[in-house]
Scaffold this motif. Structure first.
Motif, short mmCIF file in Angstrom:
data_model
loop_
_atom_site.label_atom_id
_atom_site.label_comp_id
_atom_site.label_asym_id
_atom_site.label_seq_id
_atom_site.Cartn_x
_atom_site.Cartn_y
_atom_site.Cartn_z
N ILE A 233 54.23 -25.14 -17.86
CA ILE A 233 54.29 -24.03 -18.81
C ILE A 233 52.87 -23.79 -19.30
N THR A 234 52.26 -22.71 -18.85
CA THR A 234 50.90 -22.40 -19.22
C THR A 234 50.87 -21.78 -20.61
N THR A 235 49.87 -22.19 -21.42
CA THR A 235 49.76 -21.70 -22.79
C THR A 235 48.69 -20.62 -22.88
N TYR A 236 49.00 -19.53 -23.57
CA TYR A 236 48.07 -18.44 -23.82
C TYR A 236 48.02 -18.17 -25.32
N ILE A 237 47.01 -17.43 -25.70
CA ILE A 237 46.88 -16.99 -27.09
C ILE A 237 47.16 -15.50 -27.13
N LEU A 238 47.89 -15.07 -28.16
CA LEU A 238 48.23 -13.66 -28.29
C LEU A 238 46.96 -12.82 -28.28
N GLY A 239 46.99 -11.81 -27.41
CA GLY A 239 45.80 -10.99 -27.21
C GLY A 239 45.11 -11.30 -25.89
N ASP A 240 45.43 -12.48 -25.31
CA ASP A 240 44.90 -12.80 -23.99
C ASP A 240 45.53 -11.91 -22.93
N SER A 241 44.89 -11.84 -21.79
CA SER A 241 45.48 -11.27 -20.60
C SER A 241 45.83 -12.41 -19.66
N MET A 242 46.94 -12.26 -18.95
CA MET A 242 47.38 -13.28 -18.00
C MET A 242 46.93 -12.88 -16.60
N LEU A 243 46.22 -13.77 -15.95
CA LEU A 243 45.80 -13.54 -14.58
C LEU A 243 46.92 -13.95 -13.64
N VAL A 244 47.33 -13.01 -12.79
CA VAL A 244 48.33 -13.29 -11.76
C VAL A 244 47.60 -13.31 -10.42
N ASN A 245 47.62 -14.45 -9.77
CA ASN A 245 46.97 -14.63 -8.48
C ASN A 245 48.04 -15.11 -7.51
N ALA A 246 48.41 -14.24 -6.55
CA ALA A 246 49.52 -14.56 -5.64
C ALA A 246 49.30 -13.88 -4.30
N ASP A 247 50.00 -14.37 -3.30
CA ASP A 247 50.04 -13.73 -1.98
C ASP A 247 51.47 -13.28 -1.72
N ALA A 248 51.63 -12.10 -1.11
CA ALA A 248 52.95 -11.58 -0.75
C ALA A 248 52.86 -10.95 0.62
N ALA A 249 53.83 -11.25 1.49
CA ALA A 249 53.83 -10.68 2.84
C ALA A 249 55.20 -10.88 3.47
N ASN A 250 55.51 -10.07 4.50
CA ASN A 250 56.66 -10.32 5.34
C ASN A 250 56.21 -10.32 6.80
N GLU A 251 57.13 -10.72 7.71
CA GLU A 251 56.71 -10.93 9.09
C GLU A 251 56.41 -9.64 9.83
N VAL A 252 56.98 -8.56 9.39
CA VAL A 252 56.72 -7.28 10.09
C VAL A 252 55.48 -6.60 9.52
N HIS A 253 54.83 -7.24 8.53
CA HIS A 253 53.62 -6.70 7.92
C HIS A 253 53.85 -5.29 7.37
N GLY A 254 55.02 -5.10 6.82
CA GLY A 254 55.33 -3.81 6.24
C GLY A 254 54.71 -3.65 4.86
N ALA A 255 54.70 -2.42 4.39
CA ALA A 255 54.14 -2.13 3.07
C ALA A 255 55.02 -2.77 1.99
N LEU A 256 54.34 -3.40 1.01
CA LEU A 256 55.04 -4.06 -0.08
C LEU A 256 54.52 -3.54 -1.42
N THR A 257 55.40 -3.56 -2.39
CA THR A 257 55.00 -3.31 -3.77
C THR A 257 55.38 -4.54 -4.59
N TYR A 258 54.82 -4.62 -5.79
CA TYR A 258 55.13 -5.76 -6.64
C TYR A 258 55.42 -5.26 -8.06
N ALA A 259 56.17 -6.08 -8.79
CA ALA A 259 56.46 -5.82 -10.20
C ALA A 259 56.41 -7.15 -10.95
#
Length: 584
Positions: free
Chosen positions: A123-149
């Motif tokens: 459980i990562t701790t932040y301070i109100l007013g901080d921004s959260m860095l999201v660092n991730a990889d996303a892919a599928n085998e057909v290399h189709g276009a992806l969106t994220y939310a």
């Protein structure tokens, strides 16, 4: 009788029929193992059997077992989120266990997500007013276009966008409310397939900065006290000690735990003003700094913009004369309250300063101007400039660096250039040269009593004693000695003792007197009772340390009128300190 036999026979047949065992239905077992295309077991796959709508999940070895199945033919479907469904039919018999290996083919449309930050394991701790860095990889085998939310169960949708062709999601999103958040990161394919990963974070209110309550000088040092934080985002306290030393600021830091609210700054530097503060370091690397408290040094002092080149306490007046590097000014201070009395502008930058025996004149060599400047101390005015004359046959210009007043209105000076290795005696009013006295190829140190009737010139290997008259100098005594590269010489007002390079000598015969100053010498009082060495104030007669200092003295002058002495140090050569002399 015949009827009785018939009845018994029928009864036996009925009993035999009732005792016959009822036949049970046949059952069997099934074990299904799910694995991927490279033979790795697939845990969490769903295995369904029809008829019967039986369902089980595979274990960590990819196996699912069904016991007590009625014999017969079953349709089997094996499915897992990231794989295409696998279907087959099997006949279950009563013996042995039926085993089936199901190879699942990856579903090429389903996205996969790998989260690097925030770390889903904690459980990562932040301070109100901080921004959260999201660092991730996303892919599928057909290399189709992806969106994220990116969604928060508290704040709703906080980030969305197109997954770049590289597959890397690297964005910062705002955190709008405090509390425990469940963050869901979803990758979506154009086919409608999507994958979500959930993790937890904690957002805390930003705490108030600590308050530095006090900074109290004690015999052991300066004791600091500050308020304690209760924030769960606490990482460490950092005590900041800022030393104002000659205009430079240095920082000393120490780190403490959340329960520490005091700190003792041991052995603060001599004559240094310190400013203290406490910094609260939070887990998100935010730093909150307290108020500052300055603890001034208790040592009276004068500060200058450049290095102090010379200082001299007036023999008759409560005045201190100061010259500094690269400055054409003579600064005059009151020795009692250290107020600036006068600033006299000279026609050049002085190298040293010496007072006449009667106290009326100050002599200041001006090396670059090739002259000696005389200052009228009675009126505190720049009186006249006496040119330093070069010697016959010398092509170098005179470069005077030392001068001293003698009796009968005479002036002695020496220096570099055409003056090197020479002591020149001139009329202090007209500047006319009365004589030149050769020395070794060095610059001697001059000392003379207030009467000015005797002149001692101290070189690296020789000491000369001259008698002074209107006609010039007459050699009276000389002796060979061994001295350091930079020679310092001092004389008592009654011309009883001469101190040359910390060695005490009889001023008449120049013979060494038993004992010497153990730490070098930077000043000697006119009566010879006090001396200033490299590490403190000394008894001028017994050489004992009267007042030790925690610094290395670089220059000094003694004021017997007020019972104080002035000095500069190696580490603070742009500051003059004043200390009282202890009673003897």
């Amino acid at each position: 009788m015949h009827l009785l036999r018939t009845a018994c026979f029928l009864l036996c047949l009925l009993l035999a029929a009732g005792c016959e065992k009822e036949e049970l239905p046949l059952t069997g077992s099934l074990e299904v193992t799910a694995y991927d295309q490279v033979g790795r077991p697939i845990p969490g796959a769903t295995v369904r059997l029809t008829p019967g709508a039986l369902e089980q999940l595979t274990d960590s070895l990819g196996r699912a077992r069904f016991l007590d199945l009625a014999t017969g033919t079953y349709d089997i479907e094996v499915s897992q989120f990231y794989f295409l469904p696998h279907a087959t039919s099997l006949r279950i018999t009563d013996h042995p266990v039926v085993r089936y290996d199901a190879e699942l083919i990856s579903d090429p449309n389903i996205p996969r997500i790998w989260i690097y930050s925030p770390d889903a394991r904690y459980i990562t701790t932040y301070i109100l007013g901080d921004s959260m860095l999201v660092n991730a990889d996303a892919a599928n085998e057909v290399h189709g276009a992806l969106t994220y939310a990116i969604r928060s169960d508290r704040d709703g949708l906080i980030g969305e966008g197109q997954v770049p062709e590289t597959g890397r999601i690297y964005v910062t999103v705002p955190l709008l409310s405090s509390g425990l958040h469940t963050i869901t990161i979803t990758a979506m394919a154009a086919t409608g397939h999507e994958t979500s990963v959930a993790l937890s974070i904690r957002v805390l209110e930003e705490p108030a900065p600590p308050t530095l309550l006090s900074a109290t000088p004690t015999p052991e040092g300066v004791l600091l006290r500050w308020t304690q934080t209760t924030s769960e985002a606490f990482n460490a306290y950092e005590v900041i000690v800022e030393a104002d030393n000659q205009g430079f600021s240095s920082f000393l830091t120490s780190t403490f735990t959340s329960t520490d609210t005091t700190f003792l700054h041991r052995d603060p530097g001599f004559g240094v003003d310190y400013t203290y503060a406490v910094r609260l370091q939070l887990d998100n690397q935010v730093e909150l700094t307290s108020n500052r408290i300055t603890v001034p040094s208790g040592v009276p002092r004068l500060k200058f913009e450049s290095q102090v080149m010379g200082m001299l306490v007036d023999r008759q007046r409560p005045l201190l004369y100061v010259i500094t590097a690269e400055s054409p000014e003579l600064l005059v201070y009151n020795t009692e309250d250290l107020t600036l009395v006068a600033v006299l502008t000279l026609p050049g930058v002085p190298e040293s300063l010496a007072q006449s025996g009667d106290g009326s004149t100050l002599f200041l060599p001006l090396p670059r101007a090739g002259a000696i400047q005389l200052v009228d101390l009675t009126n505190q005015t720049v009186a006249r400039t006496v040119p330093a004359l070069g010697l016959a046959g010398e092509t170098d210009a005179p470069f005077p660096i030392r001068a001293v007043g003698l009796s009968d209105g005479l002036l002695a000076y020496t220096g570099y250039g055409s003056l090197r290795g020479q002591t020149v005696v001139a009329d202090a009013i007209t500047g006319d040269t009365l004589g030149s006295y050769a020395a070794n190829y060095s610059v001697p140190e001059f000392v003379t009593p207030p009467a000015g009737d005797v002149l001692f010139t101290v070189e690296q290997d020789m000491i000369f004693r001259y008698g002074v008259s209107k006609g010039g100098l007459a050699l009276e005594q000389r002796i060979r000695h061994s001295a350091s590269m930079y020679v310092r010489a001092y004389l008592t007002d009654d011309a009883r003792f001469l101190v040359a390079d910390a060695v005490r000598r009889d001023a008449k015969n120049l013979q060494r007197v038993l004992g010497s100053y153990p730490t070098g010498l930077f000043a000697l009082s006119g009566d010879g009772r006090y001396a200033v060495g490299a590490y403190g104030l000394l008894d001028g007669e017994t050489y004992q340390v009267l007042l030790p200092l925690s610094v290395i003295v670089q220059g000094a002058s003694i004021d017997t009128q007020t019972g104080t002495f002035f000095f500069t140090t190696l580490d603070a050569n742009r500051t003059i300190f004043r200390m009282p002399m202890p009673d003897r």
